[in-house]
Design a protein around this motif. Structure first.
Motif, PDB file in Angstrom:
ATOM      1  N   UNK A 510     -35.456   7.169 110.956  1.00  0.00           N
ATOM      2  CA  UNK A 510     -36.597   6.353 111.350  1.00  0.00           C
ATOM      3  C   UNK A 510     -37.091   5.555 110.149  1.00  0.00           C
ATOM      4  N   UNK A 511     -37.586   4.377 110.450  1.00  0.00           N
ATOM      5  CA  UNK A 511     -38.098   3.492 109.400  1.00  0.00           C
ATOM      6  C   UNK A 511     -37.848   2.053 109.778  1.00  0.00           C
ATOM      7  N   UNK A 512     -38.533   1.130 109.081  1.00  0.00           N
ATOM      8  CA  UNK A 512     -38.401  -0.306 109.327  1.00  0.00           C
ATOM      9  C   UNK A 512     -38.692  -0.644 110.781  1.00  0.00           C
ATOM     10  N   UNK A 513     -39.603   0.111 111.411  1.00  0.00           N
ATOM     11  CA  UNK A 513     -40.025  -0.210 112.765  1.00  0.00           C
ATOM     12  C   UNK A 513     -39.117   0.279 113.866  1.00  0.00           C
ATOM     13  N   UNK A 514     -38.118   1.118 113.571  1.00  0.00           N
ATOM     14  CA  UNK A 514     -37.189   1.576 114.605  1.00  0.00           C
ATOM     15  C   UNK A 514     -36.835   3.039 114.375  1.00  0.00           C
TER      16      UNK A 514
END
Length: 598
Positions: A510-514
Motif C-alpha cells: 500500500x502507498x501512493x494512493x493505492x
C-alpha cells in the motif's frame, strides 16, 4: 449534451417576452450589430495601417540620424588616432622630462582637444592608456586601470576593435552613451579611446520626431536596462511596453495593453547600438470617434430591446392570462409537491390552452396513482426483506449449536475437535454477518486462516498459507469476502492431482494512493481455454455468467464489486502458467488518513 441541445433547452425555458426579444434581436438587432462591427473593424484597420506606414518611415529617419552621428564620430576617431606624436608621448615615460610635458600640453594635447571640440555632437572624450607611467593631469588622458579589465574584455574582446554602449563603463560615461575604440601604436595595442554623447545628441532625430502629434518615440535596450524618451512622463509606460515586446519580438507591429490603455507599436532594431527604436501611440487617439460611435449604437440597440421587452410583457399579461395561471399552478406543484392542485376546465372543447390544462390535470392524476403503486411496491420489498432475515434463524441456530458442541469438546480435552469446530463456527459467523459491506484487511486474513485450517482437516491436505501484510495496510477496509474466493479458487482448481499439498501466498503493498493484494499459488495453473473465458468475463465481453467459488461469490463477482465501488481502473487481474502457478492481483484506492481509499 452538445451546444445545439443546450441552446434548444435554454430557449424552451425562456418566458414569452424573452423569446420575443430574442427573435427581434436575431432578425433586426443582430444584422445591424454585425454591420457596425464590420465597419468599425474596417476603420480601425485603416487607421492601424496608416500608423504602421507612417511610423516605419519615421523610425527609418531616426535610425539614419543615429548612424550619421556615429559615422561623424568615426571620422573624429580616425583624425585623432592619426596624431602619432600624441600617442607616442602618452606611451612613454611622461614624468621623465618636465619640459617635454609642458611642450606636449601646448602642442599635441591642444591639437587633440581641438579635434574633439570640432565635433559638436560629442559631450566629451578621453584616452585610457595601458602605460604605467601615464600622467593624469588633464581631462583627456587617464590610466587604463580606471577601466575594470573584465569589462574591457567584455566590450572589446580579441578581434573586435570598436563598440557602442548606451551606458558607458567609465565614471564619466556611466550614465550616457559612449563609443569605444582600441588604440594602437604601430601594431601594438596601447589603450582605449572613449567618445561620450548625451542622449539628446545621439538621438537628435528621435527628439525631432517626438513633436509629431499623437506619436511617441523611444529607444530601449533590454540587455542594458536602458530606456530614453524625450517625454520623461512616458518612461514607465515604455518600460511596461518593453516587458511585453520582449516576448513578441518576432512581429514588427504589435497591439499591446498597458493597464486599461491599448497601444499600437512599431519598432526597428539598430545593431550599431544593440537597441530598439520604438514608435507607439494610444489606439484611442488614432481611431478618433469610433468608440463614441460604438457606444451610441450600443445604447440605441439596448433601448430598442428594452422597449420590445416591455411591449411583450404587456401583451403577455393582457392576452395570455390563462397561460400565466397554468404556469403558476405548475410552479406551486413543483415547489410544494401538492398534487391536489387542479386547473378549472371548460365543459366544451376549447383552444390549445384548455387542452394543456386538461393534460396537466390528467398528469397529476396519473402521478398520484403511480406514487400509490410505488408505496405498495416498497411495502412488498420490506416484507420480502423480513422473510429473508427470518430465513437466517436456522443459520444462527446452527452456529449456536456448533459453539455448544465446541464447549463440550473442550471440557473433554478434545483440542483438535474443538479447534475444528471453532474454525467452522467462525467461518460460518463471518459469512453470515453482513452488518456492513466492508471489513478490515486484517479481519479478512483471519477468516482465510480459519478457512485454510478447516480445509486441511476436512480434506486431509497440506495447504500452506504465507501472509505478508505490512502493519500500515492491515486496517485498510476492503469489500467483505474479496480474498476468500481467490484462496478457495487456488485450492479447488489449483491442487495438483495425486499431491496433497499446495503453497499459497497473500502479499499486500500500500502507498501512493493505492492498495494492491496479490494471491499466488504454485498449483497446476489454469488451462488456456479456461483462462480465455475468465478474461472475457472480467472484461465484460462474456455473455453467459461465470462463477468460480463454492461460497457463491465467484472471482468475477469480486472483480465487478471492486469496479462498481472504486472505478473501472481498479479490480482483479489474472495471470497463470499451466503446471506452474496462478496469480490474482486485486487493486483499490488507499489513503493513510482515511482507510479504504474514500
Amino acid at each position: 449534451m452538445n451546444w445545439k441541445e443546450s441552446l434548444t433547452k435554454g430557449y424552451k425555458h425562456m418566458t414569452i417576452p424573452r423569446k420575443t426579444v430574442l427573435i427581434f434581436a436575431a432578425v433586426l438587432v443582430l444584422p445591424l450589430l454585425v454591420v457596425t462591427v464590420i465597419w468599425t473593424e474596417n476603420q480601425v484597420g485603416k487607421a492601424y495601417r496608416t500608423f504602421e506606414t507612417t511610423s516605419a518611415s519615421e523610425l527609418a529617419q531616426i535610425n539614419a540620424g543615429v548612424r550619421s552621428v556615429l559615422s561623424k564620430a568615426g571620422n573624429t576617431i580616425t583624425t585623432a588616432l592619426d596624431q602619432r606624436n600624441f600617442l607616442t608621448f602618452c606611451n612613454s615615460d611622461m614624468e621623465a622630462d618636465g619640459l617635454r610635458l609642458v611642450q606636449f600640453s601646448k602642442n599635441e594635447l591642444e591639437r587633440m582637444d581641438g579635434i574633439f571640440q570640432s565635433n559638436t555632437q560629442l559631450s566629451g572624450a578621453s584616452f585610457y592608456f595601458d602605460n604605467p607611467n601615464v600622467r593624469e593631469i588633464w581631462d583627456t588622458i587617464y590610466s587604463s586601470t580606471r577601466i575594470a579589465s573584465d569589462r574591457r574584455a567584455e566590450i572589446l574582446p580579441a578581434g573586435k576593435s570598436e563598440a557602442v554602449l548606451l551606458r558607458g563603463i567609465t565614471k564619466d560615461a556611466n550614465d550616457c552613451p559612449a563609443l569605444y575604440r582600441k588604440v594602437f601604436l604601430d601594431i601594438r595595442e596601447i589603450g582605449v579611446l572613449e567618445l561620450r554623447f548625451s542622449d539628446e545628441t545621439l538621438f537628435d532625430e528621435l527628439c525631432e520626431q517626438s513633436r509629431i502629434s499623437d506619436f511617441h518615440f523611444a529607444v530601449f535596450a533590454p540587455d542594458a536596462d536602458y530606456c530614453f524618451s524625450p517625454a520623461d512622463d512616458d518612461e514607465e509606460v515604455i518600460r511596461q511596453l518593453m516587458e511585453n515586446v520582449n516576448d513578441q519580438l518576432a512581429a514588427n507591429a504589435l497591439k499591446l495593453r498597458v493597464g486599461k490603455t491599448v497601444y499600437w507599436l512599431t519598432y526597428e532594431y539598430l545593431p550599431e547600438i544593440s537597441a530598439y527604436m520604438l514608435c507607439y501611440a494610444q489606439a484611442d487617439t488614432l481611431t478618433g470617434n469610433l468608440p463614441r460611435i460604438i457606444l451610441i449604437v450600443g445604447c440605441i440597440l439596448i433601448a430598442f430591446l428594452l422597449l420590445v421587452f416591455l411591449f411583450s410583457k404587456a401583451m403577455y399579461r393582457s392576452i395570455l392570462k390563462r397561460l400565466e395561471t397554468l404556469v403558476t399552478s405548475m410552479q406551486a406543484v413543483e415547489k410544494n409537491g401538492d398534487l391536489s392542485i387542479r386547473i378549472p376546465e371548460p365543459n366544451a372543447p376549447g383552444d390549445e390552452l384548455d387542452t394543456l390544462s386538461r393534460q396537466f390535470n390528467a398528469m397529476l392524476d396519473r402521478t398520484q396513482q403511480l406514487m400509490e403503486q410505488n408505496v405498495q411496491s416498497r411495502l412488498a420489498a420490506k416484507d420480502a426483506q423480513l422473510h429473508a432475515l427470518q430465513s437466517q434463524i436456522d443459520s444462527h441456530f446452527l452456529y449456536n449449536a456448533l459453539e455448544s458442541v465446541r464447549m463440550m469438546a473442550e471440557t473433554k480435552h478434545e483440542t483438535e475437535l474443538s479447534d475444528t469446530l471453532y474454525a467452522l463456527g467462525s467461518l460460518l459467523h463471518y459469512n453470515m454477518s453482513w452488518k456492513t459491506q466492508n471489513v478490515t484487511l486484517k479481519d479478512e486474513i483471519d477468516n482465510i486462516r480459519k478457512y485454510i485450517y478447516l480445509i486441511n482437516i476436512i480434506h486431509n491436505i497440506q495447504a500452506v498459507l504465507d501472509i505478508d501484510i505490512p502493519p500500515q495496510c492491515e486496517e485498510a477496509e476492503i469489500p467483505k469476502l474479496s480474498l476468500q474466493p481467490l484462496v478457495e479458487n487456488s485450492i479447488v482448481h489449483g491442487l495438483p492431482a495425486g499431491r496433497g499439498n499446495i503453497h499459497i501466498s497473500v502479499k499486500a503493498v500500500c502507498g501512493s494512493g493505492a492498495l494492491a493484494i496479490r494471491v499466488l499459488d504454485d498449483g497446476i495453473g489454469i488451462k488456456p481455454e479456461t483462462m480465455a473465458a475468465l478474461q472475457s468475463a472480467l472484461d465484460g465481453t462474456l455473455e453467459s455468467g461465470l462463477q468460480i467459488g463454492k461460497n457463491g461469490i465467484g472471482i468475477v463477482n469480486v472483480h465487478k464489486r471492486f469496479q462498481v465501488r472504486y472505478g473501472m481502473e481498479y479490480g482483479l487481474t489474472l495471470q497463470s502458467e499451466p503446471g506452474a502457478y496462478t496469480e490474482a492481483l486485486l487493486t483499490m484506492p488507499f489513503a493513510d488518513d482515511n482507510l479504504g481509499g474514500w
